[in-house]
Design an enzyme around this catalytic site. Structure first.
Site, PDB file in Angstrom:
ATOM      1  N   ASP A  34      34.694  16.006 -54.784  1.00  0.00           N
ATOM      2  CA  ASP A  34      35.644  16.400 -55.376  1.00  0.00           C
ATOM      3  C   ASP A  34      35.257  15.116 -56.115  1.00  0.00           C
ATOM      4  O   ASP A  34      35.119  13.623 -55.869  1.00  0.00           O
ATOM      5  CB  ASP A  34      37.171  16.143 -54.825  1.00  0.00           C
ATOM      6  N   GLU A 162      27.960   9.042 -82.359  1.00  0.00           N
ATOM      7  CA  GLU A 162      27.698  10.397 -82.574  1.00  0.00           C
ATOM      8  C   GLU A 162      28.815  10.660 -83.406  1.00  0.00           C
ATOM      9  O   GLU A 162      28.655  11.480 -85.082  1.00  0.00           O
ATOM     10  CB  GLU A 162      28.025  10.842 -81.855  1.00  0.00           C
ATOM     11  N   ASP A 297      35.236  17.732 -62.134  1.00  0.00           N
ATOM     12  CA  ASP A 297      34.795  18.660 -61.185  1.00  0.00           C
ATOM     13  C   ASP A 297      33.682  19.368 -61.527  1.00  0.00           C
ATOM     14  O   ASP A 297      32.628  19.569 -60.499  1.00  0.00           O
ATOM     15  CB  ASP A 297      35.849  18.318 -59.930  1.00  0.00           C
TER      16      ASP A 297
END
Length: 308
Positions: A34, A162, A297
């Site tokens: 996690d 970007e 996660d």
């Protein structure tokens, strides 16, 4: 995330530094750890401070962008990654890509995770794209903490310019010969993963990579939707154009959440996923902690699974 258009890279240089010892190839753990969202938020706070100290932004050619890259590089070097600072010129200004390799894994099979670290010139760019940059940074640091020994080689990347048309990522891909491109087993892109009125969009460019994410969200009872709004508008595009399998996550930009999406994900229907998209208010307060935590996660899960 890029609003529109693409430009041409002019020139480039490559500077490299190495850190860490060579790891032994081995089996990856069955499950990723996690990722503590407090650590991701701390990184975002640092990016906010960098913007505030450098004219309010972290845009290409501005000192805030270089400072952002140096912040990331310092943490990665300390953790034992081998980092390369790739320079390029665009619109008369120097830009930077940061590439971080984790020792070990087959060099013939490379799994990459990337995010752009530049902002627009009008704001600090904390959701777009501090969120993706901090997310993959903490996943990379978790790799180091676990002393992960992947079967496939792991590479993380933070792209410059970007917002000017995927300039940095295009430069990187164009700098590779066909053999090097063919060794990239998957490229995963993370551009805006903490939108304040979030959705859970998964890139649908490659079915196998899409399934890695959708299965994980399904296990958490979180609905997902195909991500097609940013096709060609973020750093996965240059990789896809070269035939590399691409995937990724996105939590929504300036278009409005529908009633059905609000039913699936919560939040406010009829309002933008990110009302501060490409604005000065895209600051440290413009992030949903739950979406940021969940998506980070999910990134860790994909990195662990795809590199094993």
């Amino acid at each position: 995330m890029l609003a529109a258009g693409a430009c041409t890279v002019l020139a480039a240089g490559l500077i490299s530094t190495a850190g860490g010892a060579q790891a032994t190839i081995g089996a990856a753990p069955k499950a990723a750890p996690d990722i503590d969202v407090k650590n991701v938020k701390a990184d975002l706070a640092e990016l906010q401070k960098i913007a505030e100290a450098n004219g309010g932004n972290r845009a290409h050619g501005r000192p805030g962008h270089k400072a952002s890259v140096e912040f990331l590089k310092g943490k990665l070097d300390k953790a034992g990654f081998t980092t390369k600072l790739q320079e390029f010129d665009h619109n008369g200004a120097k830009g930077y890509n940061l590439i971080a390799d984790w020792p070990g894994g087959s060099a013939d099979k490379v799994v990459m995770a990337g995010s752009h670290v530049d902002s627009i010139s009008d704001g600090p760019g904390i959701n777009d794209n501090g969120s993706g940059s901090a997310g993959i940074l903490e996943v990379a640091l978790a790799v180091a903490k676990a002393d992960l020994k992947p079967t496939k080689h792991l590479r993380f990347a933070w792209w410059g310019a970007e917002e000017d048309g995927m300039i940095g990522s295009s430069h990187y891909v164009d700098s590779l010969d066909s053999g090097e491109v063919s060794k990239i087993d998957a490229y995963l892109n993370f551009d805006m993963i903490g939108s304040p009125n979030p959705g859970y969009f998964v890139y649908d460019d490659d079915p196998q990579l899409e399934k890695v994410f959708t299965d994980w969200y399904a296990d958490k009872k979180i609905a997902t939707a195909h991500e097609d709004e940013s096709d060609g508008r973020s750093d996965h595009a240059p990789f896809k154009d070269k035939g590399v399998k691409v995937g990724g996550l996105f939590s929504g930009a300036d278009y409005k959440k529908t009633e059905k999406q609000a039913k699936d994900w919560g939040g406010k229907a009829g309002e933008a996923f990110d009302p501060c998209y490409h604005q000065a208010c895209d600051d440290a307060s413009n992030v949903d902690d739950k979406a940021l935590d969940t998506n980070t996660d999910a990134i860790a899960h994909a990195v662990w699974k795809l590199s094993s």
